[in-house]
Design a protein around this motif. Structure first.
Motif, mmCIF file in Angstrom:
data_model
loop_
_atom_site.group_PDB
_atom_site.id
_atom_site.type_symbol
_atom_site.label_atom_id
_atom_site.label_comp_id
_atom_site.label_asym_id
_atom_site.label_seq_id
_atom_site.Cartn_x
_atom_site.Cartn_y
_atom_site.Cartn_z
ATOM 1 N N GLY A 128 0.817 -0.910 -0.065
ATOM 2 C CA GLY A 128 0.083 -0.249 0.165
ATOM 3 C C GLY A 128 0.669 1.381 0.401
ATOM 4 N N ASP A 129 0.629 2.167 0.900
ATOM 5 C CA ASP A 129 1.492 3.082 0.969
ATOM 6 C C ASP A 129 2.701 3.282 2.074
ATOM 7 N N GLY A 130 2.965 2.277 2.973
ATOM 8 C CA GLY A 130 3.613 1.943 4.295
ATOM 9 C C GLY A 130 4.817 0.569 3.354
ATOM 10 N N PHE A 131 5.995 0.844 4.286
ATOM 11 C CA PHE A 131 7.178 0.411 3.836
ATOM 12 C C PHE A 131 7.358 -1.203 4.217
ATOM 13 N N ARG A 132 8.024 -2.305 4.232
ATOM 14 C CA ARG A 132 7.622 -3.060 4.372
ATOM 15 C C ARG A 132 9.189 -3.263 5.105
ATOM 16 N N HIS A 133 9.797 -3.821 5.947
ATOM 17 C CA HIS A 133 10.916 -3.949 6.663
ATOM 18 C C HIS A 133 11.754 -5.123 5.812
ATOM 19 N N GLY A 134 11.555 -5.722 4.670
ATOM 20 C CA GLY A 134 11.872 -6.613 4.331
ATOM 21 C C GLY A 134 11.147 -7.080 2.982
ATOM 22 N N THR A 135 11.021 -7.913 2.200
ATOM 23 C CA THR A 135 10.169 -8.263 1.620
ATOM 24 C C THR A 135 8.861 -9.330 1.082
ATOM 25 N N GLU A 136 8.503 -9.759 2.941
ATOM 26 C CA GLU A 136 8.199 -10.820 2.680
ATOM 27 C C GLU A 136 6.154 -10.328 2.828
ATOM 28 N N THR A 137 5.264 -11.021 2.630
ATOM 29 C CA THR A 137 4.427 -10.275 2.576
ATOM 30 C C THR A 137 3.621 -11.282 3.727
ATOM 31 N N GLY A 138 2.538 -9.949 4.428
ATOM 32 C CA GLY A 138 2.020 -10.638 4.879
ATOM 33 C C GLY A 138 2.770 -9.835 6.743
ATOM 34 N N GLU A 139 3.711 -9.460 6.747
ATOM 35 C CA GLU A 139 4.747 -8.907 7.729
ATOM 36 C C GLU A 139 3.820 -7.408 8.081
ATOM 37 N N LEU A 140 4.740 -7.436 9.563
ATOM 38 C CA LEU A 140 3.975 -6.312 10.283
ATOM 39 C C LEU A 140 4.744 -4.493 9.508
ATOM 40 N N LEU A 141 4.328 -3.766 9.327
ATOM 41 C CA LEU A 141 4.877 -2.322 8.828
ATOM 42 C C LEU A 141 5.367 -1.620 10.339
ATOM 43 N N HIS A 142 6.569 -1.281 9.938
ATOM 44 C CA HIS A 142 6.796 -0.977 11.198
ATOM 45 C C HIS A 142 7.340 0.761 11.088
ATOM 46 N N LEU A 143 7.166 1.432 12.124
ATOM 47 C CA LEU A 143 7.779 2.608 12.130
ATOM 48 C C LEU A 143 8.818 3.235 11.930
ATOM 49 N N ALA A 144 9.389 2.253 12.311
ATOM 50 C CA ALA A 144 10.815 2.705 11.887
ATOM 51 C C ALA A 144 11.567 2.863 10.573
ATOM 52 N N ASP A 145 10.885 1.613 9.937
ATOM 53 C CA ASP A 145 11.007 1.593 8.639
ATOM 54 C C ASP A 145 10.361 2.668 7.824
ATOM 55 N N GLN A 146 9.432 3.131 7.851
ATOM 56 C CA GLN A 146 8.286 4.396 7.432
ATOM 57 C C GLN A 146 8.961 6.007 7.462
ATOM 58 N N VAL A 147 9.962 5.917 8.499
ATOM 59 C CA VAL A 147 9.998 6.981 9.182
ATOM 60 C C VAL A 147 11.928 7.075 8.673
ATOM 61 N N GLU A 148 12.948 6.756 8.221
ATOM 62 C CA GLU A 148 13.768 5.792 7.484
ATOM 63 C C GLU A 148 13.707 5.991 5.957
ATOM 64 N N MET A 149 12.946 5.240 5.477
ATOM 65 C CA MET A 149 12.643 5.900 4.414
ATOM 66 C C MET A 149 12.137 7.810 3.613
ATOM 67 N N ALA A 150 11.452 7.870 4.631
ATOM 68 C CA ALA A 150 10.144 8.775 4.631
ATOM 69 C C ALA A 150 11.682 9.984 3.893
ATOM 70 N N ARG A 151 12.827 9.925 5.369
ATOM 71 C CA ARG A 151 13.542 10.612 5.613
ATOM 72 C C ARG A 151 14.705 10.285 4.413
ATOM 73 N N GLY A 152 14.770 9.364 3.359
ATOM 74 C CA GLY A 152 15.680 9.010 2.798
ATOM 75 C C GLY A 152 15.148 9.769 1.630
ATOM 76 N N LEU A 153 13.357 9.867 1.144
ATOM 77 C CA LEU A 153 13.262 10.259 0.061
ATOM 78 C C LEU A 153 13.044 11.071 0.042
ATOM 79 N N LEU A 154 13.563 12.140 1.287
ATOM 80 C CA LEU A 154 12.467 13.822 1.022
ATOM 81 C C LEU A 154 14.652 14.171 0.888
ATOM 82 N N ALA A 155 15.244 13.550 1.755
ATOM 83 C CA ALA A 155 16.808 14.255 0.844
ATOM 84 C C ALA A 155 16.590 14.022 -0.578
ATOM 85 N N LEU A 156 16.421 12.500 -1.408
ATOM 86 C CA LEU A 156 16.542 12.410 -1.964
ATOM 87 C C LEU A 156 16.029 13.262 -3.506
ATOM 88 N N HIS A 157 14.480 14.146 -2.666
ATOM 89 C CA HIS A 157 13.800 14.986 -3.160
ATOM 90 C C HIS A 157 14.784 16.163 -3.942
#
Length: 201
Positions: A128-157
């Motif tokens: 959906g709109d959230g990042f999985r930690h790895g590539t396994e389907t059905g895993e929980l979506l963790h706050l740390a993955d969202q925070v770090e990817m959002a930071r990285g994507l903003l820096a890349l923009h």
């Protein structure tokens, strides 16, 4: 985590001081990352063991002893194992570090490494709109993955002015607000676990 932190810190030190030794150190760490921890299809592996082989196996050697040897002797013995998992939080940190190094050096290859990692994560780690930690389907979506990817994507923009990365960062933050925000303030560590029992429910 350690390599991305070192690159970010050395690049920041160079931007503040303009002392070339810090830029050299950032590139030295990046050489190791490129040679050992960069996946051919983009993104970065999790880690490399300090020790050679597994304890108790023939030829295994403690990292303190292994790295005390010359480069030639180490090469003859082999390479410590690399964990080839590609995790969202660690890649987000590396993307942000590379963007800091790009801001310091204006080296387009550094920016391209960050883009390749972001593009891989956007293609293979989204649920959906959230990042999985790895590539396994059905895993929980963790706050740390969202925070770090959002930071990285903003820096890349900021490094590329590509609106795709800003849009992805905004969607990630919207996901955190929608799925992880706690009613009394703050954020939950991960999405709800349907199989959790007791206090974990």
């Amino acid at each position: 985590d350690i390599q991305s932190g070192a690159i970010h810190n050395f690049a920041s030190a160079y931007r503040v001081t303009r002392d070339e030794r810090w830029l050299d150190e950032a590139h030295r760490v990046l050489r190791y990352v490129r040679e050992r921890l960069t996946a051919p299809e983009g993104g970065f592996y999790t880690s490399q063991d300090a020790d050679l082989g597994r304890h108790g196996e023939p030829g295994a050697m403690d990292g303190h002893d292994f790295y005390a040897l010359s480069a030639e002797r180490r090469a003859a013995l082999g390479e410590p194992r690399i964990d080839r998992a590609v995790y969202a939080n660690r890649n987000g940190r590396m993307i942000a570090a590379l963007c800091q190094l790009y801001a310091a050096s204006l080296d387009p290859e550094v920016r391209e490494l960050a883009q390749a990692a972001a593009d891989r994560l956007l293609a293979h780690h989204l649920s959906g709109d959230g990042f999985r930690h790895g590539t396994e389907t059905g895993e929980l979506l963790h706050l740390a993955d969202q925070v770090e990817m959002a930071r990285g994507l903003l820096a890349l923009h900021e490094a590329t002015a590509d609106p795709r990365y800003l849009d992805a960062a905004e969607r990630t933050v919207d996901f955190m607000r929608r799925e992880l925000a706690a009613p009394g303030g703050g954020f939950y560590a991960h999405t709800a676990d349907e199989n959790a029992v007791g206090v974990f429910a």
